[in-house]
Design a protein around this motif. Structure first.
Motif, PDB file in Angstrom:
ATOM      1  N   ASP A  31       0.803  -1.214   0.000  1.00 51.85           N
ATOM      2  CA  ASP A  31       0.000   0.000   0.000  1.00 51.85           C
ATOM      3  C   ASP A  31       0.842   1.274   0.000  1.00 51.85           C
ATOM      4  O   ASP A  31       0.422   2.299  -0.535  1.00 51.85           O
ATOM      5  N   ILE A  32       2.024   1.205   0.585  1.00 51.24           N
ATOM      6  CA  ILE A  32       2.860   2.391   0.677  1.00 51.24           C
ATOM      7  C   ILE A  32       3.789   2.541  -0.538  1.00 51.24           C
ATOM      8  O   ILE A  32       4.372   3.601  -0.758  1.00 51.24           O
ATOM      9  N   ALA A  33       3.895   1.477  -1.344  1.00 48.73           N
ATOM     10  CA  ALA A  33       4.816   1.453  -2.487  1.00 48.73           C
ATOM     11  C   ALA A  33       4.683   2.647  -3.437  1.00 48.73           C
ATOM     12  O   ALA A  33       5.698   3.146  -3.918  1.00 48.73           O
ATOM     13  N   PRO A  34       3.468   3.129  -3.741  1.00 48.68           N
ATOM     14  CA  PRO A  34       3.385   4.281  -4.651  1.00 48.68           C
ATOM     15  C   PRO A  34       4.001   5.568  -4.072  1.00 48.68           C
ATOM     16  O   PRO A  34       4.319   6.488  -4.812  1.00 48.68           O
ATOM     17  N   ILE A  35       4.214   5.598  -2.755  1.00 50.01           N
ATOM     18  CA  ILE A  35       4.718   6.797  -2.099  1.00 50.01           C
ATOM     19  C   ILE A  35       6.167   6.631  -1.679  1.00 50.01           C
ATOM     20  O   ILE A  35       6.998   7.514  -1.877  1.00 50.01           O
ATOM     21  N   LEU A  36       6.478   5.498  -1.072  1.00 47.07           N
ATOM     22  CA  LEU A  36       7.818   5.226  -0.537  1.00 47.07           C
ATOM     23  C   LEU A  36       8.244   3.814  -0.880  1.00 47.07           C
ATOM     24  O   LEU A  36       7.433   2.892  -0.850  1.00 47.07           O
TER      25      LEU A  36
END
Length: 107
Positions: A31-36
């Motif tokens: 879930d955080i991959a697109p941001i970090l």
């Protein structure tokens, strides 16, 4: 980026994801991959630190014959997000000042 600031951002992002609902490690990474870009070796120490600070709680659920740890945000975690956002306003002011002084020298 300065390490302390980055750590605070990672914590705030993880806690923000948990405001959507309880989740487990691998799902948080996705879930955080697109941001970090976040690896397991980075995520789990952050989760343990947040648990120790009582910003989240942990419980286990059986999934395919194995126990999966789920993380849930606490009121303390919600306060931590609010603190991050109020501090971020000051960081944004400094950023805007630096960009203004340096004209078109934006990253």
């Amino acid at each position: 980026m300065e390490a302390q600031m980055k750590r605070g951002m990672v914590e705030a992002c993880i806690l923000s994801l948990l405001t959507r609902g309880d989740s487990y490690g691998y799902q948080l990474i996705k879930d955080i991959a697109p941001i970090l870009e976040l690896s397991e070796s980075t995520l789990y120490p952050v989760l343990r630190r947040l648990e120790a600070a009582e910003s989240l709680t942990v419980y286990s659920v059986e999934h395919n014959g194995r126990l999966r740890k789920y993380y849930a945000i606490t009121d303390g975690g919600r306060r931590k997000i609010a603190d991050f956002l109020s501090e971020w306003a000051d960081v944004k002011k400094a950023y805007d000042f630096i960009v203004g002084v340096n004209g078109d020298a934006q990253p």
